[in-house]
Design an enzyme around this catalytic site. Structure first.
Site, mmCIF file in Angstrom:
data_model
loop_
_atom_site.group_PDB
_atom_site.id
_atom_site.type_symbol
_atom_site.label_atom_id
_atom_site.label_comp_id
_atom_site.label_asym_id
_atom_site.label_seq_id
_atom_site.Cartn_x
_atom_site.Cartn_y
_atom_site.Cartn_z
ATOM 1 N N TYR A 79 22.027 -72.874 12.462
ATOM 2 C CA TYR A 79 20.904 -72.206 11.398
ATOM 3 C C TYR A 79 20.574 -71.092 11.319
ATOM 4 O O TYR A 79 21.037 -70.028 10.445
ATOM 5 C CB TYR A 79 19.972 -73.420 11.431
ATOM 6 C CG TYR A 79 19.207 -73.128 10.397
ATOM 7 C CD1 TYR A 79 18.835 -73.478 8.955
ATOM 8 C CD2 TYR A 79 17.567 -72.277 10.838
ATOM 9 C CE1 TYR A 79 17.894 -73.390 7.740
ATOM 10 C CE2 TYR A 79 17.013 -72.011 9.354
ATOM 11 C CZ TYR A 79 17.070 -72.553 8.564
ATOM 12 O OH TYR A 79 15.962 -71.516 6.563
ATOM 13 N N GLY A 88 8.700 -68.179 7.268
ATOM 14 C CA GLY A 88 8.500 -69.651 8.271
ATOM 15 C C GLY A 88 9.047 -70.481 7.460
ATOM 16 O O GLY A 88 9.271 -70.983 6.621
#
Length: 152
Positions: free
Chosen positions: A83, A116
């Protein structure tokens, strides 16, 4: 339908990789590794293709590219190697594109929103109790995040 100009491009794509680590939670078969890698490559390539196709129209309208990515591409975390590497590729592409456009004095602007941990309904359902492993300051509300992106 033919477009002559495009005022902005919001590029966003995300995958939650269930086998996203090359260490620790090692994929148990080639199929899992292949699937995770295929999603990671697709994650990056979809941004490239969309941007290259949209760029002439963005330039015609002096438009702007806003891409949502992930802090995982800036600051990798444990158990997220595939990822993080795909997000690093996305971030690097748009940072480089931004410099190229500036160098040739293109009217197109680029903003990379390296976000985030945003708690969406889907992610909340997947994480369940494990969400408590993340500090509260690292958990963003999806509605606040969306409003901030629209205001930028």
């Amino acid at each position: 339908m033919t477009f002559k100009a495009l005022p902005y491009l919001e590029a966003s794509k995300g995958h939650i990789f269930t086998t996203s680590s090359m260490a620790g939670e090692t994929p148990t078969s080639f199929t899992n590794l292949y699937t995770s890698t295929k999603h990671a490559v697709g994650n990056a390539l979809s941004f490239y293709e969309m941007t290259f196709k949209a760029l002439p129209y963005l330039e015609a309208s002096k438009g702007h590219i806003f891409t949502t990515s992930s802090m995982g591409g800036e600051i990798p975390a444990s158990f997220s190697s595939i990822y993080s590497s795909s997000k690093h590729a996305v971030n690097g592409f748009f940072y480089s594109l931004q410099q190229e456009l500036l160098a040739r004095q293109s009217p197109v602007g680029v903003t990379v929103g390296a976000l985030g941990f945003i708690v969406t309904d889907d992610l909340d359902a997947i994480l369940g109790e494990e969400k408590s492993l993340f500090p509260s300051f690292a958990q963003g509300d999806v509605h606040v995040c969306a409003t901030g992106m629209m205001d930028s």
